[in-house]
Each structure stands twice: as structure tokens, then as C-alpha cells.
Design a protein around this motif. Structure first.
Motif, PDB file in Angstrom:
ATOM      1  N   LYS A   1       2.502  35.652 111.089  1.00  0.00           N
ATOM      2  CA  LYS A   1       3.769  36.346 111.297  1.00  0.00           C
ATOM      3  C   LYS A   1       3.881  36.885 112.722  1.00  0.00           C
ATOM      4  CE  LYS A   1       4.826  37.591 106.565  1.00  0.00           C
ATOM      5  NZ  LYS A   1       6.281  37.603 106.389  1.00  0.00           N
TER       6      LYS A   1
ATOM      7  N   ARG B   1       7.695  37.628 114.765  1.00  0.00           N
ATOM      8  CA  ARG B   1       7.921  38.826 113.965  1.00  0.00           C
ATOM      9  C   ARG B   1       7.093  40.024 114.420  1.00  0.00           C
ATOM     10  NH1 ARG B   1       7.704  35.291 108.530  1.00  0.00           N
ATOM     11  NH2 ARG B   1       6.561  33.934 109.921  1.00  0.00           N
TER      12      ARG B   1
ATOM     13  N   SER C   1       6.277  32.815 119.816  1.00  0.00           N
ATOM     14  CA  SER C   1       6.391  31.545 119.115  1.00  0.00           C
ATOM     15  C   SER C   1       5.144  30.710 119.382  1.00  0.00           C
ATOM     16  CB  SER C   1       7.626  30.775 119.581  1.00  0.00           C
ATOM     17  OG  SER C   1       7.429  30.287 120.898  1.00  0.00           O
TER      18      SER C   1
ATOM     19  N   THR D   1       4.750  34.083 115.151  1.00  0.00           N
ATOM     20  CA  THR D   1       5.986  33.344 114.887  1.00  0.00           C
ATOM     21  C   THR D   1       7.225  34.233 114.981  1.00  0.00           C
ATOM     22  OG1 THR D   1       5.662  33.605 112.488  1.00  0.00           O
ATOM     23  CG2 THR D   1       4.871  31.552 113.497  1.00  0.00           C
TER      24      THR D   1
ATOM     25  N   GLU E   1      12.926  34.219 105.653  1.00  0.00           N
ATOM     26  CA  GLU E   1      12.604  35.156 106.728  1.00  0.00           C
ATOM     27  C   GLU E   1      12.385  34.447 108.064  1.00  0.00           C
ATOM     28  OE1 GLU E   1       9.855  38.565 105.839  1.00  0.00           O
ATOM     29  OE2 GLU E   1       8.636  37.537 107.345  1.00  0.00           O
ATOM     30  N   ASN E   2      11.830  33.226 108.017  1.00  0.00           N
ATOM     31  CA  ASN E   2      11.437  32.574 109.258  1.00  0.00           C
ATOM     32  C   ASN E   2      11.229  31.082 109.010  1.00  0.00           C
ATOM     33  OD1 ASN E   2       9.306  31.721 111.374  1.00  0.00           O
ATOM     34  ND2 ASN E   2       9.996  33.720 112.115  1.00  0.00           N
TER      35      ASN E   2
END
Length: 159
Positions: free
Chosen positions: A79, A84, A9, A82, A105-106
Motif C-alpha cells: 500500500k 497510499r 508508484s 502504490t 481502493e487502488n
């Protein structure tokens, strides 16, 4: 993602000292090169924004601060940072994560994008809506490039 840094993150990224960010950049670049060499995907557009992506997530308080990628295939590093990275092997595969930002997705994907020229209008709309609601603390960032500035539509927000 393998290496010295397991970032899931932007808050974990922001906890790192600035001195290690060049090493993290190289790890992300190596991961991306290995992944794309094996699985395919957009290569140069993602490699060109490694440091930029780290800097944006390091400086701004995403996802509270809204970040939009004008060209979705530049968002691979986004991505990875974050949450993934563990599923990145499924990028662009049926049932896997999308090759582009997808809001469902996010929560770090503030706007669903594919190809260029919509970021300025979208981020301006989000900024105006936030101000209208009295939220003056949120920042609004559009990462625009990869030919988007010459498309014409990018300047619709300025009319």
C-alpha cells in the motif's frame, strides 16, 4: 512517508538504482514500526515482507502484471508503494484506507483479500482468463504464506 525516498508508484520504485533498495527497505520498516506503534495494526506479517514487496514491484510491471496477496494484512508495504503513503495514517479507520487489499481502493489491488488460502485459485483464474483472451505478456504473481499453505483451500487450484 518521510525519508530520502518518496515513492508513490512502482514505476518510481523501478527508476531507483538497485544499490539504494536496502536503504529504502529500512525507511519503510522504520515508517511501519512508527505507524503501528502509534495506530496499531498487523506488525510482524508486514515487517516480514518488506524486501519481498520491494522486489516484486521492482521486478514485475505492476499493475499490468497481476499481484495478489494471499494474506491481506501482509500488504501494508504494498500500500505504501502504490500511492497510499499519504493516507496511510487512516489505515483501518472509519473512512480511511482498508487494512487489506481492496480493488475499489487502488488499481494495484488485483483481488480483494482478507485472510488466507484464496490466492492460488484466484491468480490461476486470472492467468487462464488472460491466456484465453490471447494476452501472453502479463505475469501473474501470488504472494502466499503466513500459514496459508497448511489451510488446505490453497491447493484447490491444483485439482
Amino acid at each position: 512517508m518521510t525519508g530520502n525516498y518518496q515513492i508513490n508508484s512502482p514505476s518510481e520504485l523501478r527508476a531507483l538504482p538497485q544499490e539504494v533498495l536496502p536503504e529504502l527497505s529500512q525507511e519503510l520498516r522504520n515508517f511501519l514500526i512508527d505507524h503501528i506503534a502509534t495506530h496499531g495494526g498487523h506488525f510482524s506479517s508486514s515487517l516480514g515482507v518488506v524486501e519481498l514487496t520491494i522486489a516484486v514491484h521492482y521486478v514485475f510491471n505492476t499493475p499490468k502484471d497481476k499481484l495478489i496477496w494471499d494474506v491481506g494484512h501482509q500488504a501494508y508495504i504494498h500500500k505504501l508503494l502504490t500511492g497510499r503513503a499519504a493516507r496511510f495514517h487512516s489505515n483501518r479507520l472509519l473512512g480511511g484506507i482498508s487494512g487489506f487489499p481492496v480493488m475499489e481502493e487502488n488499481n494495484f489491488d488485483a483481488f480483494g483479500t482478507g485472510h488466507s488460502s484464496t490466492s492460488l485459485s484466484a491468480i490461476l483464474g486470472m492467468a487462464c482468463a488472460a491466456r484465453y483472451k490471447g494476452d501472453n505478456s502479463r505475469q501473474h504473481i501470488a504472494v502466499i504464506g503466513d500459514g496459508a499453505m497448511t489451510a488446505g483451500l490453497a491447493f484447490e487450484a491444483l485439482k
